[in-house]
Design an enzyme around this catalytic site. Structure first.
Site, mmCIF file in Angstrom:
data_model
loop_
_atom_site.group_PDB
_atom_site.id
_atom_site.type_symbol
_atom_site.label_atom_id
_atom_site.label_comp_id
_atom_site.label_asym_id
_atom_site.label_seq_id
_atom_site.Cartn_x
_atom_site.Cartn_y
_atom_site.Cartn_z
ATOM 1 N N LYS A 93 -22.620 -45.835 50.308
ATOM 2 C CA LYS A 93 -22.422 -46.339 48.660
ATOM 3 C C LYS A 93 -23.404 -47.220 48.673
ATOM 4 C CE LYS A 93 -18.609 -48.205 46.115
ATOM 5 N NZ LYS A 93 -17.492 -48.894 46.050
ATOM 6 N N SER A 130 -14.518 -46.491 42.934
ATOM 7 C CA SER A 130 -15.677 -46.855 42.278
ATOM 8 C C SER A 130 -16.593 -46.107 43.572
ATOM 9 C CB SER A 130 -16.041 -48.342 42.399
ATOM 10 O OG SER A 130 -16.011 -48.929 43.832
ATOM 11 N N SER A 190 -10.830 -48.185 45.940
ATOM 12 C CA SER A 190 -11.887 -47.467 45.717
ATOM 13 C C SER A 190 -12.277 -46.437 46.727
ATOM 14 C CB SER A 190 -13.219 -48.304 45.622
ATOM 15 O OG SER A 190 -12.947 -49.089 44.291
#
Length: 593
Positions: free
Chosen positions: A78, A152, A176
């Site tokens: 990420k 997210s 997330s």
């Protein structure tokens, strides 16, 4: 090289061992697959020269295939976690920076042989649970492009589900690392806060952030988590770990009461949740979710939003560079004063005690991961409201310091994935795996885009050898002498009953009161409730040496089969004692006394 639909670890190892493939060939094939995929999944791809250098370095230090836990395994990271040589953007071009060092967790994975193929998209500054808040585009659900991917950690989840990486790192503050796992039919591991180092991760809400892991199976996730975890003295949020076990038998699973189950009109999800509950094969306990719901509300409606604003202030990002919905979220920080913050902290501690009382009635919680997914159109029409709904069953976990593991739980008739999450005590991360694997296997939903995938067995436990002992009376959990076990770092590993040939008595003149258990093979006995605890060999010796006559340690036969060391009483001591065998256990007697 012909790649499978999803890149589980067993498939990767087979390609290297049985088929004689090389990391150069495999990573090149993965690159071709990424070329053909949605460009919104990755913000930055690892350059070819950098991949070649990483693979060459791996082959020099570990030339034998599969000689490291993650040898030649492609992974994604990420883009709020640093990878040396790749920019970290947090989905904000004005923030982009070029780190010189890998984040601590990335360094551990690379040392174990993993190859980073790129940095994945996210809701900007990890603010959102939906995956639509990025100037680099919005990754979509792998089953229907009209639907959000979840966030997210949007790009990380879609990369794993699409077969672009074997596993991926995400982050999880409010859900997330779990919501995108549900929407894309994969496993999402939200570790206990502090289990995995946050050093080298750009904070969203620093006191709550966790690095999370997306994987094809619980087994794969366990392999990656074991590599990733570890105390980091340079990270102020890192914690030293004492693993928290869960009972292997007699598991109690806490579930939502029917009146508290909210699926926003998606009745198929309600049915799939019921199926998951049945699949546990455990004792089911309904819990009061109201205090957890109030904790969850604190995260979005309380002053923790100011911690997000504080993180952004430290990053020096101009307000004009922030995505509009993220800016709206952060603007809420202005509502709260220092007094408000302390009031919220105090309320959280009050709620923690209430939640602990609920958690004491169950060993783990089984919750829907989210009520449902949303179309992109619905999300953009009501971004704040829909986002809050996605976090209904996830937001409380980090505020309470719990571990969570999300697994697939089936599909609707429309072909959209549903998932459930196991929530356990702090540092029960390893112990959650067995039940999570069972749920994933029985859901028969495959993983990611491969609906036929069968989850492999869990890897062998890393637990050390310990000696087990059965207790039936004052040493049961919650009873007056249980503290003696706790002081020796004893761990509850199971609940069960004896075979049908035991008798239970109240021993006279004992303080606190104690029972005497005897075996009566000739008849007149019954099955008696017990708990099984484990101790280190040294602790077991100290515990047993303190036992006084007429009690002693002998072999107790279990209704489930086998036998275990446990408390037994000399026959002479119960000749004139009150018999309570018909009650079935010491707890039942204490409840009546």
């Amino acid at each position: 090289m012909q790649l499978p639909k999803v890149l589980d670890l067993a498939a990767i190892r087979s390609l290297y061992a049985g088929d004689g493939g090389t990391p150069h060939e495999l990573i090149a094939a993965v690159g071709e697959r990424i070329d053909a995929a949605d460009p919104a999944i990755f913000i930055t791809r690892t350059p070819a020269a950098m991949l070649t250098a990483a693979i060459d370095a791996l082959l020099v230090r570990a030339p034998e295939p599969n000689s490291l836990p993650l040898w030649g395994v492609p992974c994604a990271v990420k883009d709020n976690i640093d990878v040396a040589g790749l920019p970290t953007t947090c989905a904000c071009p004005d923030f982009a920076r070029n780190p010189e060092h890998d984040a601590a967790v990335v360094a551990r994975l690379v040392a174990a042989g993993a190859i980073v193929v790129g940095k994945t998209n996210l809701d900007q500054f990890a603010t959102g649970l939906n995956g639509t808040r990025s100037p680099y585009g919005a990754p979509r659900c792998v089953f229907d492009r009209n639907y959000i991917s979840g966030g997210s950690s949007s790009g990380s989840a879609v990369a794993v589900a699409s077969g672009l990486a074997s596993f991926a790192l995400g982050t999880d503050t409010a859900g997330s690392g779990r919501v995108p796992a549900m929407i894309n039919n994969i496993v999402g591991i939200k570790p206990t806060p502090g289990l995995i180092s946050n050093r080298g991760m750009v904070p969203a809400c620093e006191s709550l952030d966790c690095v999370s892991i997306f994987a094809i199976s619980v087994s794969d996730g366990a392999v990656v988590r074991r590599v990733a975890e570890g105390y980091d003295a340079a990270d102020p949020w890192s914690r030293r770990v004492t693993p928290s076990p869960l009972p292997r038998t007699g598991m109690r699973v806490g579930v939502l009461a029917r009146a508290e189950r909210e699926f926003l009109g998606h009745e198929e999800h309600a049915a799939l949740y019921d199926e998951a509950i049945q699949n546990t094969g455990a004792e089911i306990v309904e819990i009061d979710y109201a205090p957890f719901r109030e904790v969850a509300a604190l995260l979005y409606d309380g002053p923790w939003v100011a911690e997000r604003q504080a993180a952004l202030d430290e990053l020096g990002v101009p307000a004009a560079a922030v995505e509009p919905t993220v800016a709206r979220v952060l603007a809420g920080a202005a509502r709260f004063s220092a007094v408000d913050s302390f009031k919220a902290f105090h309320r959280l501690e009050q709620l923690r005690r209430v939640c602990e009382a609920q958690l004491a009635s169950a060993d783990v919680l089984l919750l829907p991961t989210a009520p449902c997914g949303f179309t992109v159109e619905a999300m953009l029409a009501e971004p704040m409201a829909r986002n809050s709904e996605l976090g209904l069953y996830t937001n409380f976990c980090n505020l309470l310091g719990l571990a969570a593991l999300a697994v697939p739980a089936g599909f609707t008739r429309a072909g959209l994935a549903f998932g459930v999450t196991l929530v356990g005590p702090a540092f029960s991360d390893e112990a959650l795996g067995a039940l999570a694997h069972r749920l994933h296997l029985l859901a028969a939903s495959g993983s990611g885009i491969d609906r036929r995938f069968v989850p492999p067995p869990l890897p062998a436990s890393t637990a050390t050898d310990r000696i087990e002992i059965a207790v039936v009376g004052a040493h049961l959990s919650g009873m007056p002498l249980n503290h003696e076990l706790q002081a020796l770092d004893a761990q509850l590993v199971g609940r069960g009953r004896t075979t049908e040939d035991y008798r239970l008595f109240v021993l006279p003149d004992t303080q606190p009161r104690k029972p005497g258990l005897t075996r009566s093979p000739g008849g007149g006995g019954s099955s008696i409730e017990l708990e099984i605890w484990s101790l280190s060999a040294a602790a077991f010796g100290r515990f047993v040496s303190a036992i006084r006559s007429p009690l002693g340690i002998g072999k107790v036969k279990l209704a489930s089969g086998g036998e275990v060391d446990g408390f037994l009483c000399e026959a002479w001591a119960v000749e004139h004692a009150r018999e309570i065998t018909e009650l079935g256990g010491w707890r039942a007697f204490c409840a009546l006394a």
